[in-house]
Scaffold this active site. Structure first.
Site, short mmCIF file in Angstrom:
data_model
loop_
_atom_site.label_atom_id
_atom_site.label_comp_id
_atom_site.label_asym_id
_atom_site.label_seq_id
_atom_site.Cartn_x
_atom_site.Cartn_y
_atom_site.Cartn_z
N GLU A 274 0.57 -1.36 -0.01
CA GLU A 274 -0.02 0.23 -0.04
C GLU A 274 1.04 1.36 0.20
O GLU A 274 0.89 2.09 0.83
CB GLU A 274 -0.90 -0.11 1.09
CG GLU A 274 -1.98 -0.99 1.32
CD GLU A 274 -2.45 -1.12 2.60
OE1 GLU A 274 -2.19 -0.64 3.37
OE2 GLU A 274 -3.60 -2.18 2.73
N PRO A 275 1.67 1.34 -1.11
CA PRO A 275 2.50 2.65 -1.07
C PRO A 275 1.79 4.05 -1.51
O PRO A 275 0.91 3.87 -2.23
CB PRO A 275 3.51 2.46 -2.11
CG PRO A 275 2.83 1.45 -2.93
CD PRO A 275 1.82 0.59 -2.26
N CYS A 342 -2.74 33.44 10.84
CA CYS A 342 -2.69 33.98 12.17
C CYS A 342 -2.07 32.93 13.07
O CYS A 342 -2.83 32.72 14.19
CB CYS A 342 -3.83 34.67 12.55
SG CYS A 342 -4.74 35.81 11.49
N GLU A 343 -1.09 32.29 13.21
CA GLU A 343 -0.64 31.29 14.04
C GLU A 343 0.68 31.38 13.93
O GLU A 343 1.51 31.49 12.74
CB GLU A 343 -0.93 29.74 13.52
CG GLU A 343 -2.58 29.50 13.40
CD GLU A 343 -3.09 29.03 14.70
OE1 GLU A 343 -2.40 28.73 15.43
OE2 GLU A 343 -4.19 28.89 14.65
C1 LIG Z 1 -2.82 1.44 6.29
C2 LIG Z 1 -2.23 2.27 5.68
N1 LIG Z 1 -1.75 1.82 4.49
C3 LIG Z 1 -0.66 2.74 3.61
C4 LIG Z 1 -0.43 4.08 4.26
C5 LIG Z 1 0.45 4.97 3.34
O1 LIG Z 1 1.56 5.35 3.74
P1 LIG Z 1 2.59 5.96 2.66
O2 LIG Z 1 2.02 6.99 2.19
O3 LIG Z 1 3.73 6.29 3.90
O4 LIG Z 1 3.25 4.87 2.03
C6 LIG Z 1 -0.96 4.41 5.17
C7 LIG Z 1 -0.57 5.85 5.91
O5 LIG Z 1 -0.97 6.26 6.80
C8 LIG Z 1 -1.83 3.73 6.05
O6 LIG Z 1 -2.31 4.04 7.11
#
Ligand SMILES: Cc1ncc(COP(=O)(O)O)c(C=O)c1O
Length: 416
Positions: A274-275, A342-343
């Site tokens: 899951e990149p 404004c922070e």
């Molecule tokens: C379950 C899950 N998968 C994948 C990702 C993607 O992470 P990244 O964008 O660092 O690859 C995240 C990021 O929060 C996540 O929570």
């Protein structure tokens, strides 16, 4: 290779001058490189080829429809974390059987939507969630495919807000309780146990935490594979780190693959990844124009038209983003780059030596393609920036800049 390079002293996005884009589209402006998205996707797919992974692009990192579609066209699926993200993925043309759904707080409505769409599987983060998915699936006469997110208690050595695979984090089911969670899942009529999921955090700069986590979940995967016929998937999450500064080496996909492939081979399960950031991070920049230069007795401030509502990462995570002038210069200054909000937390760089700029000049904030626009808000009633995608010398506005009318749309003043 970077998609953002200087040509004749002017920063270009692929073959297009950033200066011209900023003049035509205004600032602040997000610019994405299509070729960088594709190169990163292909580099990861090539390194992991021996296990032919399903790559579910984490659309939380950048959920513009054009970005999702670019990757879907390469064969990517989508990792979604809300009903809205599922809707986006489907709108962008990602087939439902290439979508996985994570997140600790899925509502009944979101679960119903995912069941109707018949997504590939839910990554389930708790026992009550398992029961809810089973109940909804039964009521709808459907089967919910689930992969339990197991928390392997491994330190990804990243910021505490983006570390997710340690025992103290809210994510996943603790490894010691995972077996019981799988037993619960197997007892539910409405469920099919499809696999195991893990995600350690982000950004991770070394492959070691992944290898450690795989060692930890391996025995559980082996016994589930033996005992549960439908258990076929191992999703190893995202989190692969990128370079945010010239002295920071990114996590090389070949080193990553070398560290994880032996365990993945041994297990013989279908591999998912899951990149997000790895694909989108360095595919995007945020261009901003200098409004004022302010010298106070202690510090020099460059006040730009981008703010924390456009890019939250510096104040939220203390994140470092390189900032370069759109027109190259030899001169430098020391100070802060700040926005108009404004922070005191509204900064892009603090106490840094940067290229000198004058009022009216353009600056580019690099590595802004991931967790940039997606975290933008309307704080201080500021419209969100436009987003453009570049491919060679082609340019497309992939999201219009928000107008003041957009900002009050949907609001009501009570008659009383
Ligand atoms: C379950 C899950 N998968 C994948 C990702 C993607 O992470 P990244 O964008 O660092 O690859 C995240 C990021 O929060 C996540 O929570």
């Amino acid at each position: 290779m970077s998609a953002f390079t200087y040509r004749g002293g002017v920063l270009h996005a692929e073959d297009v001058s950033v200066e011209t884009l900023a003049e035509e589209q205004g600032t602040p402006l997000y610019i994405y490189s299509r070729s960088h998205l594709i190169e990163q996707y292909k580099a990861l797919a090539a390194a992991m080829k021996p296990v032919k992974p399903s790559i579910y692009f984490a659309i939380k990192s950048n959920s513009n429809l054009a970005v999702i579609r670019t990757l879907a066209d390469q064969g990517a699926g989508a990792d979604v974390v809300s009903g809205g993200e599922l809707y986006r993925a489907r709108q962008a043309g990602v087939p439902a059987d290439r979508i996985v759904f994570a997140g600790v707080g899925k509502t009944a409505e979101e679960i119903d939507y995912a069941l109707r769409e018949d997504i590939k599987f839910f990554t389930v983060e708790s026992e009550p969630e398992l029961e809810r998915i089973a109940g909804r699936a039964k009521a709808m006469g459907r089967i919910g495919r689930v992969a339990i997110r197991v928390n392997p208690d491994v330190d990804p050595h990243t910021h505490k807000y983006t570390s997710t695979g340690k025992a103290e984090n809210k994510f996943g089911v603790d490894l010691t309780r995972a077996e019981r969670a799988y037993e619960l899942a197997l007892r539910q009529d409405g469920l099919e146990v499809a696999g195991l999921h893990m995600h350690l955090g982000s950004p991770i700069m070394s492959p070691t935490p992944y290898a450690e986590a795989l060692e930890k979940v391996k025995p559980l995967c082996e016994s589930l594979k033996r005992e549960v016929e439908t258990f076929r998937h191992l999703d190893i999450g995202g989190g692969l780190g990128i370079s945010y500064s010239p002295d920071q080496a990114p996590l090389n996909p070949r080193d990553f693959a070398a560290a994880v492939l032996p365990a993945l081979h041994d297990l013989g399960l279908k591999v998912g990844m899951e990149p997000g950031r790895f694909i989108t991070g360095n595919a995007g920049i945020l261009v901003t124009r200098v409004q004022y230069i302010k010298d106070n007795p202690f510090k020099k401030f460059v006040i730009v038209d981008a703010a924390m509502n456009d890019l939250l990462r510096p104040p939220l995570y203390d994140a470092h983003h390189e900032i370069v002038p759109v027109r190259q210069t030899e001169e430098t200054f020391f100070g802060d780059v700040v926005g108009p909000i404004c922070e005191s937390g509204d900064f892009m760089a603090q106490g840094r030596e940067l290229s000198a700029v004058d009022q009216g000049d353009l600056m580019a904030i690099l590595s802004a393609g991931a967790y940039g626009f997606v975290m933008a808000s309307n704080y201080n009633t500021r419209g969100r920036a436009a987003e453009v995608m570049v491919s060679g010398d082609r340019v497309e506005v992939v999201r219009e800049r928000e107008t003041w009318e957009d900002l009050v749309r949907g609001e009501r003043m009570p008659e009383w």
